[in-house]
Design a protein around this motif. Structure first.
Motif, PDB file in Angstrom:
ATOM      1  N   GLU A   1     -28.547  62.974  -8.029  1.00 23.84           N
ATOM      2  CA  GLU A   1     -29.231  63.516  -8.817  1.00 23.84           C
ATOM      3  C   GLU A   1     -30.926  61.785  -9.597  1.00 23.84           C
ATOM      4  OE1 GLU A   1     -28.847  64.587 -13.287  1.00 23.84           O
ATOM      5  OE2 GLU A   1     -27.653  63.134 -12.703  1.00 23.84           O
ATOM      6  N   SER A   2     -30.674  60.874  -9.293  1.00 21.91           N
ATOM      7  CA  SER A   2     -31.444  59.506  -9.570  1.00 21.91           C
ATOM      8  C   SER A   2     -32.606  59.614  -8.692  1.00 21.91           C
ATOM      9  CB  SER A   2     -31.535  58.278  -9.458  1.00 21.91           C
ATOM     10  OG  SER A   2     -30.786  58.427 -11.170  1.00 21.91           O
TER      11      SER A   2
ATOM     12  N   GLY B   1     -31.102  60.726 -13.606  1.00 22.88           N
ATOM     13  CA  GLY B   1     -32.727  61.918 -13.051  1.00 22.88           C
ATOM     14  C   GLY B   1     -33.380  61.554 -13.780  1.00 22.88           C
TER      15      GLY B   1
END
Length: 343
Positions: free
Chosen positions: A295-296, A316
Motif C-alpha cells: 500500500e505504501s 499509503g
C-alpha cells in the motif's frame, strides 16, 4: 551569526577599577534577594544553576557585582574559559544598570572586543559601565583582583512584548516540525530500490533509490556504521559526473515518526547526514522513509514526483515536514507553586 577569534599577544592588562578592594569604595549596596523574582516578572525565568548573583553595588553609572557558580557545578568550571552559568550571572547585574532603567526586557545581542586572560574561575567580581543607552562594557576579575575577562561593548536588544509572558513562558516564539499530509496524486512507478549505486554499464534513472538498512549492534556502534556508510554513498554520488542529472533517493524505514513518537535514532542520524550534504548540493538528494507494505510503495512514485526533498509514507499516505508553531495545548503542568519546569 558571525565572529572572529584571535590569539591574544598582549600581556594581561591591569583592571580599570581596584577589584582588590571589595566591596568597591564609595559604592552603595543594592538589594539582590528578590532579583530573580524581578526577572521572572519580566518573563525571564532562570533555573537554580543560573541564579549566581550574590551581591550588587552602585557608584554613579558604574554597577559592580559578585557572582559565583553553585557548588555542584564547580567541578565543571575547568572545562570552560568562563563557565556559561557564571558569565550569564555576571550579565544579570544589568538589571541595576541605567541601561535597564526603564524596566524593558533587554537581552545580549552583539559582543565586541571580548578578551579572556584566565580560565576556571568559580567566583567573579564584575564592573559594568554604560557605553550608550543600549550598550555596556564589562570587566570580570577573580577574588584576588586579577582580570579574568573583558568586554569592550555588549549591545543589548529589547525583546518584543509579544514574545514574553509574565509567567516566563514564550507566547509564540517556539516552533517545531509538523508532518503534513500531501494531497494524493498520480505518478509514475518508482525505480527499483537497490543497495548500491548503478554500475558503469547500468542506466541511470531520474531517481536512483538506495536503501540504507539499520546495522546490527548497540545504538552507538550502529549509528557510527550507518552514518559512515551513507556518507560514503553520498560522496560517491556527488563525485560521479554521470549522476549529475539525477537525484539520489536515500530510503529508510523508521527514521522519522510522522504519526507520533517512535523514530529510530540510528536511522534519524542517517537523515541528519543527508540533510547536511543536501545543504551543499541542493536538488541532488532526497530522503524517503517508507513503511513496508504494498500500500505504501504504491504511492512512492507520486510522492517523488512532488519534488519534495523529504517524504514519509505510512499506510499509503504521504507526509512532508513543515514548520509549525508549538502550541500550549497538551503541555505538562509545572509543579505546584512554579510557573515553569526547572530541569
Amino acid at each position: 551569526m558571525t565572529g572572529v577569534l584571535t590569539v591574544l599577544t598582549d600581556a594581561r592588562p591591569g583592571p580599570s577599577s581596584d577589584f582588590g578592594v571589595w566591596p568597591p569604595r564609595d559604592a552603595v549596596a543594592e538589594l539582590v534577594e528578590d532579583v530573580y523574582e524581578r526577572f521572572s516578572a519580566l518573563g525571564l525565568a532562570y533555573g537554580p544553576v543560573f541564579q549566581g548573583l550574590r551581591g550588587v553595588w552602585r557608584r554613579g553609572d558604574e554597577t559592580f557585582a559578585e557572582v559565583a557558580i553553585p557548588t555542584e557545578q564547580e567541578a565543571a568550571t575547568g572545562g570552560f574559559g568562563v563557565h556559561p552559568a557564571l558569565l550569564d550571572a555576571a550579565l544579570h547585574a544589568v538589571i541595576f544598570s541605567p541601561v535597564f532603567g526603564d524596566g524593558r526586557v533587554r537581552l545580549p545581542f552583539a559582543w565586541t572586543g571580548m578578551s579572556l586572560w584566565a580560565s576556571g574561575a568559580r567566583e567573579l567580581r564584575v564592573r559594568m559601565v554604560p557605553v550608550d543607552s543600549h550598550t555596556v562594557a564589562l570587566e570580570l576579575a577573580d577574588p584576588a583582583g586579577q582580570l579574568v575577562a573583558g568586554v569592550e561593548s555588549l549591545t543589548l536588544r529589547e525583546v518584543s512584548g509579544d514574545l514574553v509572558q509574565a509567567d516566563g513562558g514564550l507566547a509564540d516564539g517556539l516552533f517545531q516540525i509538523d508532518w503534513t499530509k500531501l494531497p494524493a496524486r498520480q505518478g509514475p512507478a518508482p525505480a527499483p530500490v537497490g543497495t548500491a549505486l548503478p554500475g558503469p554499464e547500468e542506466p541511470v534513472p531520474a531517481d536512483v533509490l538506495v536503501r540504507v538498512e539499520r546495522p546490527t549492534g548497540d545504538e552507538a556502534e550502529a549509528t557510527h556504521t550507518a552514518t559512515a556508510r551513507v556518507l560514503a554513498l553520498v560522496r560517491e554520488w556527488l563525485g560521479v559526473e554521470r549522476f549529475a542529472g539525477a537525484r539520489l533517493v536515500v530510503v529508510t524505514e523508521g527514521a522519522v515518526a510522522p504519526e507520533g513518537v517512535g523514530a529510530d535514532p540510528v536511522l534519524s542520524a542517517v537523515w541528519g547526514v543527508v540533510r547536511a550534504a543536501r545543504a551543499e548540493a541542493p536538488g541532488r538528494l532526497v530522503l524517503l522513509d517508507v513503511e513496508g507494505g504494498e500500500e505504501s510503495w504504491s504511492v512512492v512514485g507520486a510522492a517523488l514526483a512532488s519534488g519534495e526533498p523529504e517524504l514519509a509514507v505510512r499506510g499509503g499516505v504521504v507526509y512532508v515536514p513543515r514548520l509549525g508553531r508549538v502550541s500550549g495545548a497538551g503541555a505538562l503542568t509545572a509543579p505546584g507553586g512554579e510557573s515553569v519546569w526547572r530541569l
